[in-house]
Every structure is written in C-alpha cells, then in structure tokens.
Scaffold this motif. Structure first.
Motif, PDB file in Angstrom:
ATOM      1  N   PRO A 197       0.823  -1.213   0.000  1.00  0.00           N
ATOM      2  CA  PRO A 197       0.000   0.000   0.000  1.00  0.00           C
ATOM      3  C   PRO A 197       0.861   1.268   0.000  1.00  0.00           C
ATOM      4  CG  PRO A 197      -0.679  -1.509   1.751  1.00  0.00           C
ATOM      5  CD  PRO A 197       0.592  -2.042   1.186  1.00  0.00           C
ATOM      6  N   LEU A 198       0.334   2.297  -0.601  1.00  0.00           N
ATOM      7  CA  LEU A 198       1.045   3.566  -0.717  1.00  0.00           C
ATOM      8  C   LEU A 198       1.449   4.116   0.642  1.00  0.00           C
ATOM      9  CD1 LEU A 198       2.110   5.875  -2.479  1.00  0.00           C
ATOM     10  CD2 LEU A 198      -0.190   6.876  -2.411  1.00  0.00           C
ATOM     11  N   HIS A 199       0.608   3.970   1.663  1.00  0.00           N
ATOM     12  CA  HIS A 199       0.932   4.547   2.967  1.00  0.00           C
ATOM     13  C   HIS A 199       2.209   3.941   3.562  1.00  0.00           C
ATOM     14  CE1 HIS A 199      -0.494   1.244   5.637  1.00  0.00           C
ATOM     15  NE2 HIS A 199      -1.358   1.025   4.668  1.00  0.00           N
ATOM     16  N   ILE A 200       2.507   2.690   3.237  1.00  0.00           N
ATOM     17  CA  ILE A 200       3.752   2.079   3.719  1.00  0.00           C
ATOM     18  C   ILE A 200       4.941   2.656   2.959  1.00  0.00           C
ATOM     19  CG2 ILE A 200       5.065  -0.093   3.833  1.00  0.00           C
ATOM     20  CD1 ILE A 200       2.391  -1.484   4.486  1.00  0.00           C
ATOM     21  N   LEU A 201       4.798   2.820   1.658  1.00  0.00           N
ATOM     22  CA  LEU A 201       5.875   3.428   0.869  1.00  0.00           C
ATOM     23  C   LEU A 201       6.148   4.848   1.354  1.00  0.00           C
ATOM     24  CD1 LEU A 201       4.793   2.218  -2.698  1.00  0.00           C
ATOM     25  CD2 LEU A 201       6.465   1.157  -1.148  1.00  0.00           C
ATOM     26  N   GLY A 248      19.056   1.235  -2.077  1.00  0.00           N
ATOM     27  CA  GLY A 248      18.263   0.087  -2.510  1.00  0.00           C
ATOM     28  C   GLY A 248      16.789   0.239  -2.178  1.00  0.00           C
ATOM     29  N   LEU A 249      16.518   0.733  -0.988  1.00  0.00           N
ATOM     30  CA  LEU A 249      15.134   0.912  -0.554  1.00  0.00           C
ATOM     31  C   LEU A 249      14.431   1.975  -1.401  1.00  0.00           C
ATOM     32  CD1 LEU A 249      12.945   0.161   1.552  1.00  0.00           C
ATOM     33  CD2 LEU A 249      13.771   2.104   2.878  1.00  0.00           C
ATOM     34  N   PHE A 250      15.069   3.111  -1.575  1.00  0.00           N
ATOM     35  CA  PHE A 250      14.440   4.187  -2.346  1.00  0.00           C
ATOM     36  C   PHE A 250      14.309   3.825  -3.827  1.00  0.00           C
ATOM     37  CE2 PHE A 250      15.144   8.113   0.593  1.00  0.00           C
ATOM     38  CZ  PHE A 250      14.359   7.516   1.550  1.00  0.00           C
ATOM     39  N   THR A 251      15.250   3.068  -4.355  1.00  0.00           N
ATOM     40  CA  THR A 251      15.141   2.615  -5.745  1.00  0.00           C
ATOM     41  C   THR A 251      13.943   1.684  -5.897  1.00  0.00           C
ATOM     42  OG1 THR A 251      17.519   2.854  -6.123  1.00  0.00           O
ATOM     43  CG2 THR A 251      16.329   1.395  -7.618  1.00  0.00           C
ATOM     44  N   ALA A 252      13.763   0.769  -4.949  1.00  0.00           N
ATOM     45  CA  ALA A 252      12.615  -0.143  -5.003  1.00  0.00           C
ATOM     46  C   ALA A 252      11.304   0.633  -4.928  1.00  0.00           C
ATOM     47  CB  ALA A 252      12.703  -1.170  -3.870  1.00  0.00           C
ATOM     48  N   ILE A 253      11.260   1.656  -4.097  1.00  0.00           N
ATOM     49  CA  ILE A 253      10.048   2.487  -3.995  1.00  0.00           C
ATOM     50  C   ILE A 253       9.811   3.222  -5.316  1.00  0.00           C
ATOM     51  CG2 ILE A 253       9.013   4.507  -2.858  1.00  0.00           C
ATOM     52  CD1 ILE A 253      10.535   3.589  -0.297  1.00  0.00           C
ATOM     53  N   LEU A 303       5.030  11.240  -4.199  1.00  0.00           N
ATOM     54  CA  LEU A 303       6.103  10.498  -3.543  1.00  0.00           C
ATOM     55  C   LEU A 303       7.333  10.410  -4.448  1.00  0.00           C
ATOM     56  CD1 LEU A 303       6.833   9.119  -0.919  1.00  0.00           C
ATOM     57  CD2 LEU A 303       5.895   6.988  -1.840  1.00  0.00           C
ATOM     58  N   LEU A 304       7.125  10.274  -5.749  1.00  0.00           N
ATOM     59  CA  LEU A 304       8.257  10.272  -6.686  1.00  0.00           C
ATOM     60  C   LEU A 304       8.993  11.611  -6.638  1.00  0.00           C
ATOM     61  CD1 LEU A 304       6.649   8.422  -9.726  1.00  0.00           C
ATOM     62  CD2 LEU A 304       8.487   7.560  -8.258  1.00  0.00           C
ATOM     63  N   LEU A 305       8.245  12.688  -6.523  1.00  0.00           N
ATOM     64  CA  LEU A 305       8.879  14.010  -6.405  1.00  0.00           C
ATOM     65  C   LEU A 305       9.678  14.115  -5.108  1.00  0.00           C
ATOM     66  CD1 LEU A 305       5.984  16.248  -7.773  1.00  0.00           C
ATOM     67  CD2 LEU A 305       8.199  15.804  -8.867  1.00  0.00           C
ATOM     68  N   ALA A 329      15.158   5.126 -12.111  1.00  0.00           N
ATOM     69  CA  ALA A 329      13.985   4.388 -11.627  1.00  0.00           C
ATOM     70  C   ALA A 329      12.763   5.304 -11.586  1.00  0.00           C
ATOM     71  CB  ALA A 329      14.263   3.789 -10.251  1.00  0.00           C
ATOM     72  N   ILE A 330      12.955   6.532 -11.146  1.00  0.00           N
ATOM     73  CA  ILE A 330      11.847   7.502 -11.121  1.00  0.00           C
ATOM     74  C   ILE A 330      11.365   7.768 -12.537  1.00  0.00           C
ATOM     75  CG2 ILE A 330      11.246   9.914 -10.648  1.00  0.00           C
ATOM     76  CD1 ILE A 330      13.158   9.740  -8.207  1.00  0.00           C
ATOM     77  N   ALA A 331      12.293   7.982 -13.444  1.00  0.00           N
ATOM     78  CA  ALA A 331      11.934   8.293 -14.838  1.00  0.00           C
ATOM     79  C   ALA A 331      11.164   7.149 -15.495  1.00  0.00           C
ATOM     80  CB  ALA A 331      13.194   8.610 -15.635  1.00  0.00           C
ATOM     81  N   GLU A 332      11.451   5.920 -15.110  1.00  0.00           N
ATOM     82  CA  GLU A 332      10.791   4.767 -15.716  1.00  0.00           C
ATOM     83  C   GLU A 332       9.439   4.436 -15.090  1.00  0.00           C
ATOM     84  OE1 GLU A 332      13.767   1.728 -15.423  1.00  0.00           O
ATOM     85  OE2 GLU A 332      14.872   2.489 -17.152  1.00  0.00           O
ATOM     86  N   ASN A 333       9.124   5.048 -13.958  1.00  0.00           N
ATOM     87  CA  ASN A 333       7.862   4.781 -13.290  1.00  0.00           C
ATOM     88  C   ASN A 333       6.727   5.418 -14.094  1.00  0.00           C
ATOM     89  OD1 ASN A 333       5.540   5.105 -11.435  1.00  0.00           O
ATOM     90  ND2 ASN A 333       6.966   4.269  -9.925  1.00  0.00           N
ATOM     91  N   PRO A 334       5.638   4.671 -14.367  1.00  0.00           N
ATOM     92  CA  PRO A 334       4.533   5.236 -15.146  1.00  0.00           C
ATOM     93  C   PRO A 334       3.847   6.426 -14.479  1.00  0.00           C
ATOM     94  CG  PRO A 334       3.974   3.050 -14.307  1.00  0.00           C
ATOM     95  CD  PRO A 334       5.414   3.284 -13.980  1.00  0.00           C
ATOM     96  N   ASN A 335       4.047   6.613 -13.176  1.00  0.00           N
ATOM     97  CA  ASN A 335       3.438   7.746 -12.472  1.00  0.00           C
ATOM     98  C   ASN A 335       4.320   8.976 -12.431  1.00  0.00           C
ATOM     99  OD1 ASN A 335       1.139   6.205 -11.847  1.00  0.00           O
ATOM    100  ND2 ASN A 335       2.148   5.353 -10.047  1.00  0.00           N
ATOM    101  N   ALA A 336       5.500   8.882 -13.043  1.00  0.00           N
ATOM    102  CA  ALA A 336       6.434  10.015 -13.010  1.00  0.00           C
ATOM    103  C   ALA A 336       5.843  11.200 -13.759  1.00  0.00           C
ATOM    104  CB  ALA A 336       7.773   9.621 -13.604  1.00  0.00           C
ATOM    105  N   PRO A 337       6.009  12.407 -13.189  1.00  0.00           N
ATOM    106  CA  PRO A 337       5.484  13.593 -13.870  1.00  0.00           C
ATOM    107  C   PRO A 337       6.280  13.915 -15.134  1.00  0.00           C
ATOM    108  CG  PRO A 337       6.651  14.193 -11.853  1.00  0.00           C
ATOM    109  CD  PRO A 337       6.627  12.701 -11.928  1.00  0.00           C
TER     110      PRO A 337
END
Length: 179
Positions: free
Chosen positions: A113-117, A141-146, A156-158, A171-179
């Motif tokens: 769930p998002l609240h854990i991330l 490693g943790l932040f990359t996984a998130i 959260l990506l921001l 990893a941020i750039a490849e996330n579909p939710n990235a702005p």
C-alpha cells in the motif's frame, strides 16, 4: 523453443535435487518457474529463484510447511515480502522488520500500500541506523525499489527526487506515475 523434456523434469515431484539445481539455471523462464513450484526443490534454490518468481515460491506446496515450521525464517519472510499474493496486513508487519533485504522486497512489491511506501520515505526504514545521518548507500536500494513500484504516487516520486540520492533518477523516470 521450450524443451518439453526439461519442463517435464522441472515439474515432476520425483526429479532429483541435483537435476532441479541444474534446471534452476535453465535459459527458459518456463523451466525455472516449474523448478520454483516443485516441492522437491531445495530451499537454497528457491531463495535464488524467489526474486524472479515470488508467487511461484509461495504457491509451492513446500512453502506452507516451511511457513508452519519456522514463520520467522529469513527465507519465509523474504518470500512473503516479494509475493503479490501476500495480504496487506502481512505486508504491513513485514514493513516493520529490521532487515534491509526484506524491506527492499516490501518496497518493491506492487501490492504494498502507498501509505507504507510513504512511511519509508518520510520516516525512514526501521533499520539500526539513524535515518537523519544515514549513508546514501544504505537508503539507495530501498528508495530505488520504492521508485520502481507502480503504486508510488507522483507526489512520492517528487519527494524521492528531492532526497538527493542520485542513483534513483532512472527508476523515477521509468515509473509510469512520473510527472
């Protein structure tokens, strides 16, 4: 092309441990997946296959026995943290364990769930180091996984981007939710 004989061997419950160990390195993912589901596969091999086939590991009939026998083993916890079939309440419990590998698996699980991330980013992980003074590599490693998790929100990506950790930008750039 899939070798039917290798797939049959990987699926058969009477296949020897030695053969299953060899098949766990097979170039065909279908064969490796069958090895991950085979109850005769040794735990060490299942652990190696767990990142690629987390749901096959938890669906393996032997997994329930391992879960009953030692629910707090590293293998069981890591397998549950990786699996998309793990309940939200179990993921929440796993997110509080002081183990970097398990926390990274929780952070990368698309069912987390998002609240854990968000808690991992805002409060930091429940590890033995001080979050405020932590070395960048400890959080990488943790932040990359998130950042790779498809549930991670744009906000959260921001926040991750502003964290100053340089290795997570791709990893941020490849996330579909990235702005």
């Amino acid at each position: 092309m899939l070798d039917d004989n290798d797939f049959a061997l990987a699926s058969a419950v009477d296949t020897s441990v030695v053969v299953l160990e060899e098949l766990s390195l097979h170039p065909q993912p279908e064969v490796r997946h069958a090895v991950a589901r085979n109850p005769n596969t040794p735990t060490e091999v299942l652990l190696k296959l767990g990142k690629e086939f987390p749901d096959a590991i938890t669906a393996n009939p032997i997994f329930n026995l391992l879960l009953l026998e030692n629910p707090e083993s590293h293998f069981v916890r890591l397998s549950l943290a990786r699996s998309t079939t793990t309940s939200e309440s179990a993921i929440a419990q796993l997110s509080k364990i002081e183990d970097e590998e398990i926390l990274c698996a929780v952070a990368g699980n698309p069912k987390t769930p998002l609240h854990i991330l968000e808690r991992f980013v805002v409060e930091g992980p429940p590890l033995f180091f001080d979050y405020e003074t932590a070395d960048e590599s400890a959080l990488d490693g943790l932040f990359t996984a998130i950042a790779q998790n498809p549930n991670t929100s744009e906000l959260l990506l921001l926040q991750l981007d502003e964290s100053g950790i340089s290795n997570i930008e791709m990893a941020i750039a490849e996330n579909p939710n990235a702005p």
